[in-house]
Write a protein that holds these residues in place. Structure first.
Motif, mmCIF file in Angstrom:
data_model
loop_
_atom_site.group_PDB
_atom_site.id
_atom_site.type_symbol
_atom_site.label_atom_id
_atom_site.label_comp_id
_atom_site.label_asym_id
_atom_site.label_seq_id
_atom_site.Cartn_x
_atom_site.Cartn_y
_atom_site.Cartn_z
ATOM 1 N N ASP A 19 40.550 39.861 36.082
ATOM 2 C CA ASP A 19 39.565 38.865 36.491
ATOM 3 C C ASP A 19 40.134 37.453 36.399
ATOM 4 O O ASP A 19 40.041 36.668 37.347
ATOM 5 N N ASP A 22 42.879 36.711 38.945
ATOM 6 C CA ASP A 22 42.366 36.495 40.288
ATOM 7 C C ASP A 22 41.711 35.129 40.423
ATOM 8 O O ASP A 22 41.769 34.507 41.485
ATOM 9 N N ALA A 23 41.090 34.655 39.343
ATOM 10 C CA ALA A 23 40.461 33.335 39.382
ATOM 11 C C ALA A 23 41.507 32.225 39.482
ATOM 12 O O ALA A 23 41.244 31.174 40.077
ATOM 13 N N THR A 48 37.014 28.891 46.356
ATOM 14 C CA THR A 48 37.097 28.758 44.902
ATOM 15 C C THR A 48 35.719 28.634 44.261
ATOM 16 O O THR A 48 35.386 29.360 43.330
ATOM 17 N N TYR A 51 33.488 31.925 44.466
ATOM 18 C CA TYR A 51 33.763 32.941 43.445
ATOM 19 C C TYR A 51 33.127 32.556 42.115
ATOM 20 O O TYR A 51 32.402 33.342 41.501
ATOM 21 N N THR A 52 33.389 31.341 41.660
ATOM 22 C CA THR A 52 32.897 30.949 40.348
ATOM 23 C C THR A 52 31.373 30.838 40.320
ATOM 24 O O THR A 52 30.742 31.164 39.314
ATOM 25 N N SER A 86 38.388 43.088 46.475
ATOM 26 C CA SER A 86 39.784 42.660 46.611
ATOM 27 C C SER A 86 40.399 43.213 47.892
ATOM 28 O O SER A 86 41.158 42.516 48.585
ATOM 29 N N CYS A 89 39.135 41.145 50.725
ATOM 30 C CA CYS A 89 39.841 39.854 50.774
ATOM 31 C C CYS A 89 41.198 40.012 51.446
ATOM 32 O O CYS A 89 41.598 39.184 52.285
ATOM 33 N N ARG A 102 35.284 36.833 48.669
ATOM 34 C CA ARG A 102 35.486 36.165 47.375
ATOM 35 C C ARG A 102 34.172 36.085 46.600
ATOM 36 O O ARG A 102 34.138 36.270 45.381
ATOM 37 N N GLN A 105 33.582 39.406 45.142
ATOM 38 C CA GLN A 105 34.409 39.553 43.946
ATOM 39 C C GLN A 105 33.724 38.935 42.732
ATOM 40 O O GLN A 105 33.719 39.513 41.645
ATOM 41 N N GLY A 106 33.156 37.753 42.913
ATOM 42 C CA GLY A 106 32.466 37.092 41.813
ATOM 43 C C GLY A 106 31.276 37.887 41.323
ATOM 44 O O GLY A 106 31.033 37.991 40.107
#
Length: 535
Positions: A19, A22-23, A48, A51-52, A86, A89, A102, A105-106
């Motif tokens: 994790d 990937d971040a 970016t 995801y976060t 993933s 992506c 993305r 993924q988050g």
């Protein structure tokens, strides 16, 4: 005790590494993605921040799902979702698909990550927890170190011709191995007092955060349309409604998404404020730093990643020393030293970037990177311990989720705000830099000077820095072969100097963000933590 607990721990640490890697890994691949997919500045921020943000809004809910349905089951679900996301992506054919993948993924990480500390807590004896947490912290440090280096290596070497896609493909074998190991070695657990899932609270939180973050991410690029202003204004009542509903939910059945009583604890309330503001600084710093080095100075992804090694090494080393020795002795003064160290690191990098210009090297960055890494190590690990110190055991799970979510939200905010400042300054600085560079290049004909300036300002003022604007195409078509090299050199010099001045300006804003962080630290309890509590 479970005889397979150390094997299970290996799986948890591998998932944590995956994790965090990937971040961090995508940052060095951003220029390659821009060139390949034509990603705009908005898309870069969305990759970016998306995801976060998606990770943050479901962290607490993900932890609650583990309490209700089983932590092993939710861990497996999260890892499987992360592997699928993933793969999507890696297969993305356009920026829209990559941004959506993305975000997925988050969401998967938000289900997976909260189970890690919960499983550690229920699996290991109290006397083993200190050793386990040390291993956990070391894995975090390793991921921070590995992210830029692995990402840079994969992008530069492009195994199997995958290019930037390889940074996502690497998750597939790691994730599959984690699934197999978790299935074999991890035991199931859930909370004996599991609460109901707060669906309405979750929806209100997501809507409120989206109303806040979408304008911050997209508003500047779209010249702040009316909807962005409306969204920012609407965020406040939605968040207020969320607080009112959570109070109602607490009185009704004692199962709110967020335990609001936690914020009555002085260490927790002030600590969350520090966490939110502080997390914004490194996230925004490293995004703009990567754009400056690769987009402005032409560094490779690997070169950029290797330059971050001093920072990455200092975080776990100084963090371990701070938790074991410095924080128990000096309390919140340890945290203040960390904030001031980071401020000095950012300010010194701003000065060095301006002083050395395009001739800056990785060696020049070492002192600033050491200060930045040491500052983060002095502040973040002890802060987490201090925030949790006065939280009752029955609220520890919710408190941990809030801390993690706040950190992720702060990172998303930092990416949106600091990178927004960077791109805005880049457009405004291009003209003045061109005015300084072009007259000094004698080989540029007077009739070409204005065309060179127009090309420079157009190319640096657009959303996608990789595109060639019409003014630059016309400049190349109208010039003779003999002057093309001179014009190209002038444009390269303007670009480099514009990035240098822009980055220095952005760093001073980032350093200013640490001033309120330092002020909030005075609100934290002053008492020191006993050594045995930090073991």
């Amino acid at each position: 005790m479970d005889p397979k607990r150390w094997l299970a721990l290996t799986v948890l640490l591998v998932a944590t590494f995956m994790d965090l890697l990937d971040a961090n890994i995508i940052t060095v691949a951003i220029p390659s993605i821009q060139r390949d997919l034509g990603a705009s500045a908005v898309a870069v921020q969305a990759m970016t921040a998306g995801y976060t943000l998606s990770f943050a809004v479901l962290l607490i809910t993900g932890g609650r799902l583990g309490d209700i349905f089983g932590r092993k089951r939710m861990f497996l679900t999260g890892v499987a979702g992360f592997v699928v996301a993933s793969a999507l992506c890696a297969a993305a054919q356009n920026t829209e698909m990559l941004v959506a993948s993305r975000a997925l993924q988050g969401l998967a990480a938000a289900i997976m990550v909260p189970q890690v500390l919960a499983l550690i807590h229920v699996t290991f004896a109290p006397q083993e927890v200190g050793r386990v947490v040390s291993l956990y912290a070391s894995m975090i440090g390793l991921a921070i170190v590995s992210g830029p280096v692995v990402g840079g290596a994969l992008v530069d070497w492009s195994p199997l011709g995958l290019g930037w896609r390889s940074i996502f493909v690497v998750n597939l074998p790691v994730g599959v191995a984690a699934l197999i190991g978790a299935w074999k070695w991890m035991r199931e657990s859930n909370s004996p007092h599991a609460k109901r899932l707060d669906i309405i609270g979750m929806l209100l939180a997501i809507v409120g955060l989206l109303l806040l973050m979408l304008p911050l991410t997209l508003g500047r690029e779209l010249d702040w349309p009316l909807w962005s202003i409306v969204a920012l204004v609407a965020a406040a009542p939605v968040i207020a409604l969320f607080v009112v509903y959570e109070r109602h939910k607490t009185r009704k059945d004692g199962s709110p998404l967020v335990t609001l009583s936690l914020f009555k604890v002085r260490a927790f309330g002030a600590g969350i404020g520090v966490q939110l503001l502080f997390s914004a600084i490194p996230a925004g710093f490293f995004l703009s730093w990567t754009l400056y080095l690769q987009g402005g100075l032409g560094w490779s992804a690997l070169h950029t990643g290797l330059t971050a090694i001093p920072f990455s090494i200092c975080v776990p080393l100084v963090g371990g020393l701070a938790v074991r020795k410095l924080f128990p002795l000096y309390g919140r003064y340890c945290l203040m030293a960390g904030a001031l160290s980071m401020l000095a690191g950012i300010a010194s990098y701003a000065w060095m970037a301006r002083h050395e210009g395009a001739d800056i090297t990785s060696w020049h960055a070492i002192p600033s990177m050491l200060l930045l890494g040491s500052g983060m190590g002095l502040l973040m690990p002890p802060l987490t311990a201090l925030v949790l110190r006065e939280v009752t055991p029955q609220e520890a799970g919710a408190a941990s989720g809030i801390i993690n979510a706040t950190g992720q939200l702060g990172a998303a905010l930092g990416v949106a705000v600091i990178s927004g400042v960077f791109f805005s300054a880049l457009a405004s600085n291009a003209g003045p830099e061109a005015d300084r560079v072009v007259p000094a290049v004698r080989a540029v004909a007077p009739q070409q000077a204005e065309a060179v300036k127009t090309c420079a300002t157009d190319s640096l003022g657009q959303d996608d820095l990789s595109k060639v604007p019409r003014s630059c195409t016309e400049l190349a078509e109208n010039g003779d072969r003999g002057s093309q090299g001179v014009v190209s050199g002038a444009l390269g010099e303007i670009r480099a100097k514009t990035f240098v001045s822009t980055y220095s300006e952005t760093l001073y804003w980032a350093a200013g963000g640490l001033v309120p962080v330092t002020g909030l630290l005075f609100l934290l309890p002053h008492h020191r933590v006993r050594r045995e509590e930090m073991a």
